[in-house]
Enzyme design. Structure first.
Site, PDB file in Angstrom:
ATOM      1  N   GLU A   1       0.820  -1.220   0.000  1.00  0.00           N
ATOM      2  CA  GLU A   1       0.000   0.000   0.000  1.00  0.00           C
ATOM      3  C   GLU A   1       0.858   1.277   0.000  1.00  0.00           C
ATOM      4  O   GLU A   1       0.347   2.373   0.251  1.00  0.00           O
ATOM      5  CB  GLU A   1      -0.963   0.027   1.195  1.00  0.00           C
ATOM      6  CG  GLU A   1      -1.846  -1.192   1.356  1.00  0.00           C
ATOM      7  CD  GLU A   1      -2.802  -1.480   0.203  1.00  0.00           C
ATOM      8  OE1 GLU A   1      -2.826  -0.710  -0.765  1.00  0.00           O
ATOM      9  OE2 GLU A   1      -3.498  -2.517   0.279  1.00  0.00           O
TER      10      GLU A   1
ATOM     11  N   GLU B   1     -18.124  12.171  21.869  1.00  0.00           N
ATOM     12  CA  GLU B   1     -16.828  12.773  21.545  1.00  0.00           C
ATOM     13  C   GLU B   1     -16.533  12.780  20.038  1.00  0.00           C
ATOM     14  O   GLU B   1     -15.689  13.551  19.586  1.00  0.00           O
ATOM     15  CB  GLU B   1     -15.705  11.969  22.217  1.00  0.00           C
ATOM     16  CG  GLU B   1     -15.708  12.048  23.727  1.00  0.00           C
ATOM     17  CD  GLU B   1     -14.878  13.212  24.235  1.00  0.00           C
ATOM     18  OE1 GLU B   1     -13.665  13.199  23.977  1.00  0.00           O
ATOM     19  OE2 GLU B   1     -15.455  14.126  24.861  1.00  0.00           O
TER      20      GLU B   1
ATOM     21  N   HIS C   1      -2.850   2.280   8.474  1.00  0.00           N
ATOM     22  CA  HIS C   1      -3.929   1.465   7.916  1.00  0.00           C
ATOM     23  C   HIS C   1      -4.141   0.236   8.786  1.00  0.00           C
ATOM     24  O   HIS C   1      -3.179  -0.465   9.109  1.00  0.00           O
ATOM     25  CB  HIS C   1      -3.574   1.046   6.486  1.00  0.00           C
ATOM     26  CG  HIS C   1      -4.454  -0.004   5.897  1.00  0.00           C
ATOM     27  ND1 HIS C   1      -5.823   0.155   5.762  1.00  0.00           N
ATOM     28  CD2 HIS C   1      -4.181  -1.240   5.402  1.00  0.00           C
ATOM     29  CE1 HIS C   1      -6.333  -0.937   5.207  1.00  0.00           C
ATOM     30  NE2 HIS C   1      -5.366  -1.801   4.987  1.00  0.00           N
TER      31      HIS C   1
ATOM     32  N   HIS D   1      -7.164  -3.090   9.935  1.00  0.00           N
ATOM     33  CA  HIS D   1      -8.371  -3.846   9.603  1.00  0.00           C
ATOM     34  C   HIS D   1      -9.272  -3.893  10.833  1.00  0.00           C
ATOM     35  O   HIS D   1      -9.262  -4.873  11.576  1.00  0.00           O
ATOM     36  CB  HIS D   1      -8.001  -5.257   9.135  1.00  0.00           C
ATOM     37  CG  HIS D   1      -7.204  -5.290   7.866  1.00  0.00           C
ATOM     38  ND1 HIS D   1      -6.655  -6.443   7.345  1.00  0.00           N
ATOM     39  CD2 HIS D   1      -6.882  -4.303   6.984  1.00  0.00           C
ATOM     40  CE1 HIS D   1      -6.030  -6.159   6.202  1.00  0.00           C
ATOM     41  NE2 HIS D   1      -6.143  -4.867   5.971  1.00  0.00           N
TER      42      HIS D   1
ATOM     43  N   HIS E   1     -12.842  -3.737   3.923  1.00  0.00           N
ATOM     44  CA  HIS E   1     -11.385  -3.926   4.044  1.00  0.00           C
ATOM     45  C   HIS E   1     -10.814  -3.300   5.320  1.00  0.00           C
ATOM     46  O   HIS E   1     -10.199  -3.993   6.117  1.00  0.00           O
ATOM     47  CB  HIS E   1     -10.701  -3.354   2.783  1.00  0.00           C
ATOM     48  CG  HIS E   1      -9.221  -3.540   2.762  1.00  0.00           C
ATOM     49  ND1 HIS E   1      -8.507  -3.822   1.624  1.00  0.00           N
ATOM     50  CD2 HIS E   1      -8.291  -3.482   3.744  1.00  0.00           C
ATOM     51  CE1 HIS E   1      -7.228  -3.951   1.911  1.00  0.00           C
ATOM     52  NE2 HIS E   1      -7.067  -3.741   3.193  1.00  0.00           N
TER      53      HIS E   1
HETATM   54  O1  2HA Z   1      -0.631  -5.320   4.272  1.00  0.00           O
HETATM   55  O2  2HA Z   1      -3.478  -4.570   4.825  1.00  0.00           O
HETATM   56  O3  2HA Z   1      -4.165  -3.628   2.484  1.00  0.00           O
HETATM   57  C1  2HA Z   1      -1.795  -5.979   4.038  1.00  0.00           C
HETATM   58  C2  2HA Z   1      -2.888  -5.017   3.873  1.00  0.00           C
HETATM   59  C3  2HA Z   1      -3.205  -4.605   2.515  1.00  0.00           C
HETATM   60 ZN    ZN Z   2      -5.389  -3.800   4.363  1.00  0.00          ZN
END
Ligand code: 2HA
Ligand code: ZN
Length: 276
Positions: free
Chosen positions: A116, A170, A140, A142, A211
């Site tokens: 990414e 909040e 990032h 999940h 995602h």
């Molecule tokens: O690194 O999260 O979006 C793995 C991920 C790809």
């Molecule tokens: Zn990811």
């Protein structure tokens, strides 16, 4: 000073450990970039190598030309970052066009930056422009409950913003600009990077449907805190909607306006629509 002794590096490791503890990083899920400040680079420059080959980034980030980033590796598990940071992480330098990168530290086992990276660097460039180079972190993860919400609501910025604001008082103060959402796309390339960067013009938080979430901020705490607040709000949403499809009461539009006045924030008006 060695990279391992630098505060930005130790703070990065702490935040990675925190994200891992939250359960947001199954397997190799998630990735994380810190843009080194000039004083960071100065501090660790004797520990950086030169001369490894240049590789294409796959996008152009001219405003980040010549800059350095601490970034997680493709295929690396957050779980292992603190056990073997020099294998899981690397510092990259961009060339003078912002088109190529080279590894100047880390990835000791022959690794490469996260798949990414195009999204991270494009977001970083856009947020840098929006904040006068103050934005330094892109993260990032999940996040379970937020991902679940993307199966249940229309994929519209204002809808996610409003639902997340309503779940925890909040929230409108933490992200008054709201959240953006990108519909499902294949991750790891230029196309999703461009779509995410468009949303990043306006938002510090951009959801990838089915995602995960991208958050940005000026430092580690505010970036992590934003992710945490959004995911907690999503957890409340999922809990409430698991119990009943109808809510008996919630925060009113008027309530949001009162909050905005008291906390001196400018709320995204698009999210203050009248509900049926
Ligand atoms: O690194 O999260 O979006 C793995 C991920 C790809
Ligand atoms: Zn990811």
């Amino acid at each position: 000073m060695r990279v391992a002794e630098a505060k930005f590096y130790q703070d990065y490791l702490d935040m990675a450990a925190h994200g891992e503890k939250m359960g947001w990083h199954e397997r190799n899920g998630g990735n994380f970039t810190y843009w080194l400040k000039p004083e960071d680079v100065e501090m660790v420059k004797d520990d950086l190598q030169v001369g490894r080959q240049w590789n294409s980034i796959g996008i152009m980030v001219r405003q980040l030309a010549g800059q350095y980033f601490l970034i997680s590796g493709t295929g690396k598990y957050f779980y292992n970052i603190n056990r073997d940071p020099e294998d899981c992480l690397g510092i990259i330098e961009l060339d003078d066009k912002g088109e190529n990168y080279r590894i100047v530290w880390g990835f000791s086992g022959g690794g490469r930056p996260t798949s990414e990276m195009p999204t991270h660097l494009m977001n970083m460039e856009v947020r840098a422009r929006a904040t006068g180079d103050k934005n330094r972190v892109i993260y990032h993860a999940h996040c379970t409950n937020l991902i679940a919400m993307t199966f249940l609501l229309p994929l519209k910025d204002e809808v996610f913003t409003r639902e997340l604001w309503e779940m925890m008082t909040e929230c409108p103060v933490v992200f008054p600009e709201g959240v953006g959402i990108v519909e499902w796309m294949v991750p790891g390339g230029r196309e999703i990077a461009v779509a995410t960067a468009q949303k990043a013009e306006k938002y510090n938080a951009v959801i990838w449907a089915h995602h995960g979430l991208f958050c940005s901020g000026e430092d580690f705490d505010s970036t992590f805190g934003l992710m945490h607040a959004i995911e907690k709000s999503a957890e409340i949403w999922i809990k409430v909607h698991s119990v009943s499809s109808q809510m008996r009461q919630t925060i009113s539009v008027d309530g949001f306006r009162q909050l905005a006045r008291e906390f001196n924030v400018q709320l995204n008006e698009q999210a203050l629509y009248e509900k049926e």
